[in-house]
Design a protein around this motif. Sequence first.
Motif, PDB file in Angstrom:
ATOM      1  N   PRO A 112       0.768  -1.152  -0.036  1.00  0.00           N
ATOM      2  CA  PRO A 112      -0.026   0.101  -0.022  1.00  0.00           C
ATOM      3  C   PRO A 112       1.099   1.325  -0.275  1.00  0.00           C
ATOM      4  O   PRO A 112       0.556   2.263  -0.622  1.00  0.00           O
ATOM      5  CB  PRO A 112      -0.805  -0.167   1.283  1.00  0.00           C
ATOM      6  N   GLN A 113       1.956   1.156   0.813  1.00  0.00           N
ATOM      7  CA  GLN A 113       2.939   2.498   0.780  1.00  0.00           C
ATOM      8  C   GLN A 113       3.063   2.602  -0.643  1.00  0.00           C
ATOM      9  O   GLN A 113       3.418   3.738  -1.018  1.00  0.00           O
ATOM     10  CB  GLN A 113       3.948   2.073   1.475  1.00  0.00           C
ATOM     11  N   GLU A 114       3.934   1.757  -1.330  1.00  0.00           N
ATOM     12  CA  GLU A 114       4.352   1.742  -2.567  1.00  0.00           C
ATOM     13  C   GLU A 114       3.231   2.485  -3.543  1.00  0.00           C
ATOM     14  O   GLU A 114       3.456   3.136  -4.405  1.00  0.00           O
ATOM     15  CB  GLU A 114       4.971   0.531  -3.371  1.00  0.00           C
ATOM     16  N   ALA A 115       1.842   1.738  -3.578  1.00  0.00           N
ATOM     17  CA  ALA A 115       1.033   2.327  -4.253  1.00  0.00           C
ATOM     18  C   ALA A 115       0.578   3.733  -3.950  1.00  0.00           C
ATOM     19  O   ALA A 115       0.518   4.586  -5.102  1.00  0.00           O
ATOM     20  CB  ALA A 115      -0.230   1.411  -4.046  1.00  0.00           C
ATOM     21  N   VAL A 116       0.385   4.184  -2.701  1.00  0.00           N
ATOM     22  CA  VAL A 116       0.255   5.721  -2.704  1.00  0.00           C
ATOM     23  C   VAL A 116       1.330   6.509  -3.002  1.00  0.00           C
ATOM     24  O   VAL A 116       1.048   7.384  -3.752  1.00  0.00           O
ATOM     25  CB  VAL A 116       0.070   5.640  -0.993  1.00  0.00           C
ATOM     26  N   ASP A 117       2.796   6.125  -2.899  1.00  0.00           N
ATOM     27  CA  ASP A 117       3.907   6.847  -3.395  1.00  0.00           C
ATOM     28  C   ASP A 117       3.849   7.035  -4.988  1.00  0.00           C
ATOM     29  O   ASP A 117       3.744   8.038  -5.488  1.00  0.00           O
ATOM     30  CB  ASP A 117       5.225   5.958  -2.847  1.00  0.00           C
ATOM     31  N   ASN A 118       3.172   6.112  -5.610  1.00  0.00           N
ATOM     32  CA  ASN A 118       3.137   6.005  -7.155  1.00  0.00           C
ATOM     33  C   ASN A 118       2.108   7.030  -7.346  1.00  0.00           C
ATOM     34  O   ASN A 118       2.489   7.799  -8.431  1.00  0.00           O
ATOM     35  CB  ASN A 118       2.690   4.503  -7.737  1.00  0.00           C
ATOM     36  N   LEU A 119       1.009   7.116  -6.732  1.00  0.00           N
ATOM     37  CA  LEU A 119      -0.074   7.899  -7.313  1.00  0.00           C
ATOM     38  C   LEU A 119       0.163   9.464  -6.925  1.00  0.00           C
ATOM     39  O   LEU A 119       0.171  10.168  -7.620  1.00  0.00           O
ATOM     40  CB  LEU A 119      -1.338   7.439  -6.580  1.00  0.00           C
ATOM     41  N   VAL A 120       0.778   9.585  -5.690  1.00  0.00           N
ATOM     42  CA  VAL A 120       1.038  10.928  -5.027  1.00  0.00           C
ATOM     43  C   VAL A 120       1.992  11.752  -5.905  1.00  0.00           C
ATOM     44  O   VAL A 120       2.117  12.713  -6.423  1.00  0.00           O
ATOM     45  CB  VAL A 120       1.632  11.067  -3.807  1.00  0.00           C
ATOM     46  N   THR A 121       3.201  10.904  -6.495  1.00  0.00           N
ATOM     47  CA  THR A 121       4.298  11.479  -7.493  1.00  0.00           C
ATOM     48  C   THR A 121       3.479  11.580  -8.896  1.00  0.00           C
ATOM     49  O   THR A 121       4.402  12.569  -9.725  1.00  0.00           O
ATOM     50  CB  THR A 121       5.343  10.384  -7.490  1.00  0.00           C
ATOM     51  N   GLN A 122       2.392  11.073  -9.118  1.00  0.00           N
ATOM     52  CA  GLN A 122       1.666  11.413 -10.360  1.00  0.00           C
ATOM     53  C   GLN A 122       0.741  12.899 -10.209  1.00  0.00           C
ATOM     54  O   GLN A 122       0.138  12.948 -10.940  1.00  0.00           O
ATOM     55  CB  GLN A 122       0.857  10.497 -10.964  1.00  0.00           C
ATOM     56  N   VAL A 124      -1.887  13.424  -8.121  1.00  0.00           N
ATOM     57  CA  VAL A 124      -3.172  13.258  -7.891  1.00  0.00           C
ATOM     58  C   VAL A 124      -3.681  14.305  -6.554  1.00  0.00           C
ATOM     59  O   VAL A 124      -2.837  14.653  -5.883  1.00  0.00           O
ATOM     60  CB  VAL A 124      -3.596  11.639  -7.372  1.00  0.00           C
ATOM     61  N   ASP A 125      -4.781  14.619  -6.539  1.00  0.00           N
ATOM     62  CA  ASP A 125      -5.428  15.735  -5.617  1.00  0.00           C
ATOM     63  C   ASP A 125      -5.957  14.818  -4.601  1.00  0.00           C
ATOM     64  O   ASP A 125      -6.282  15.494  -3.563  1.00  0.00           O
ATOM     65  CB  ASP A 125      -6.395  16.526  -6.362  1.00  0.00           C
ATOM     66  N   ALA A 126      -6.175  13.662  -4.611  1.00  0.00           N
ATOM     67  CA  ALA A 126      -7.053  12.896  -3.544  1.00  0.00           C
ATOM     68  C   ALA A 126      -6.782  11.416  -3.829  1.00  0.00           C
ATOM     69  O   ALA A 126      -6.453  11.102  -4.974  1.00  0.00           O
ATOM     70  CB  ALA A 126      -8.507  13.077  -3.373  1.00  0.00           C
ATOM     71  N   LEU A 127      -6.803  10.659  -2.962  1.00  0.00           N
ATOM     72  CA  LEU A 127      -6.860   9.026  -2.963  1.00  0.00           C
ATOM     73  C   LEU A 127      -8.027   8.458  -2.592  1.00  0.00           C
ATOM     74  O   LEU A 127      -8.803   8.969  -1.387  1.00  0.00           O
ATOM     75  CB  LEU A 127      -5.769   8.510  -2.223  1.00  0.00           C
ATOM     76  N   CYS A 128      -8.380   7.182  -3.088  1.00  0.00           N
ATOM     77  CA  CYS A 128      -9.269   6.559  -2.825  1.00  0.00           C
ATOM     78  C   CYS A 128      -8.884   4.991  -2.600  1.00  0.00           C
ATOM     79  O   CYS A 128      -8.442   4.511  -3.620  1.00  0.00           O
ATOM     80  CB  CYS A 128     -10.714   6.629  -3.739  1.00  0.00           C
ATOM     81  N   VAL A 129      -9.628   4.359  -1.754  1.00  0.00           N
ATOM     82  CA  VAL A 129      -9.230   2.952  -1.606  1.00  0.00           C
ATOM     83  C   VAL A 129     -10.664   1.941  -1.576  1.00  0.00           C
ATOM     84  O   VAL A 129     -11.437   2.352  -0.981  1.00  0.00           O
ATOM     85  CB  VAL A 129      -8.314   2.547  -0.208  1.00  0.00           C
ATOM     86  N   ILE A 130     -10.426   1.168  -2.597  1.00  0.00           N
ATOM     87  CA  ILE A 130     -11.738   0.195  -2.967  1.00  0.00           C
ATOM     88  C   ILE A 130     -11.532  -1.084  -2.473  1.00  0.00           C
ATOM     89  O   ILE A 130     -10.253  -1.775  -2.827  1.00  0.00           O
ATOM     90  CB  ILE A 130     -12.131   0.296  -4.391  1.00  0.00           C
TER      91      ILE A 130
END
Length: 339
Positions: A112-122, A124-130
């Motif tokens: 999950p940490q790597e997934a968050v880091d990947n998205l934040v570096t792109q 994104v304005d917000a995150l959603c976890v499904i």
Amino acid sequence: MANVGSDKPGIRQVAEIAGVSHMTVSRVLNDHPNIKPDTRRRVLEAIEELDYRPNLVARALATQRTRRIGVIIESPVSFGPTSVLRAVELAARAADYSITTIALHEGDGLTPQEAVDNLVTQGVDALCVIAPRSSSVAALRRISLSVPMLVVKADADPTFLTVSIDQQAGTTLVVDHLVALGHRDILHIAGPLDWLDARARERAFHSRAKSWGIRERPIVVGDWTPDFTYDFAMGLTRLPDYTAIFVANDDMAIGLIHGLHDKGFEVPRDLSIVGFDDIPLAKHFLPPLTTVRQDFHALGTSVVEMLRAAIEGRAIPTLTRIPTELVPRASSAPPREVR
């Protein structure tokens, strides 16, 4: 149509047709709240007339926003999670946001940490976890975030925004339906209990069954797949004492009915079966499956509304859990001993 003097219209052409300043057009594009309704309408009509497409890079530089929501999805091949993702994508598109998705596949090594880091570096304005597992939520709590995060889960959480379909209410509908038919001995086949939706349904089942005085049976923990329940049914050596089975998703319910048929048992004559999800196949199976319908469209809309409010610094909407609906079909009937 006005002559804009260019193959690709710009913001000043929109302003000229709408009779406003280019700054007003910019405010409309960025959802500024202090715009008169008539002005907003004229600008939107001019945008449509010119087929104007704003420069997203320029908008991001001006607002420090990319209008992109990052989504982390677990169990990306299952009906429920993919339906939520599709609903979030549609709601985001309607709000002029885009979606960037990362799937966490069990065993692929991506944390999950790597997934968050990947998205934040792109950006994104917000995150959603499904469709999160409890282990993933625990990992997410340890991450320091610079953007709002929403987790689709049944229980409120002090760390994240949350919204969900009402798993407890849906499960209550199942138990009440079976009790109304006369069942007093019901087995529950749960999903993997690390998955928050499976846990919510399992807890709700025990709570409602207890309130009706139904016999307490150990649950069977499945893996969401029809193969699991098919094998479970094929392992039965005789018709069990329980008269109904509540299965935590439709895929497992269909596998169970298949296995019971191959074992020589008939649904619902020998056992009533109820699922959860209302997948498209549910109404066409033999017998058609009684199940719980989840309003994924409403859930997706709520996810985007809450994240937009958080992104834009507005008050977060107060949203109740999304209601469910019982869909009675031919797989449930009165129990054999009282028919």
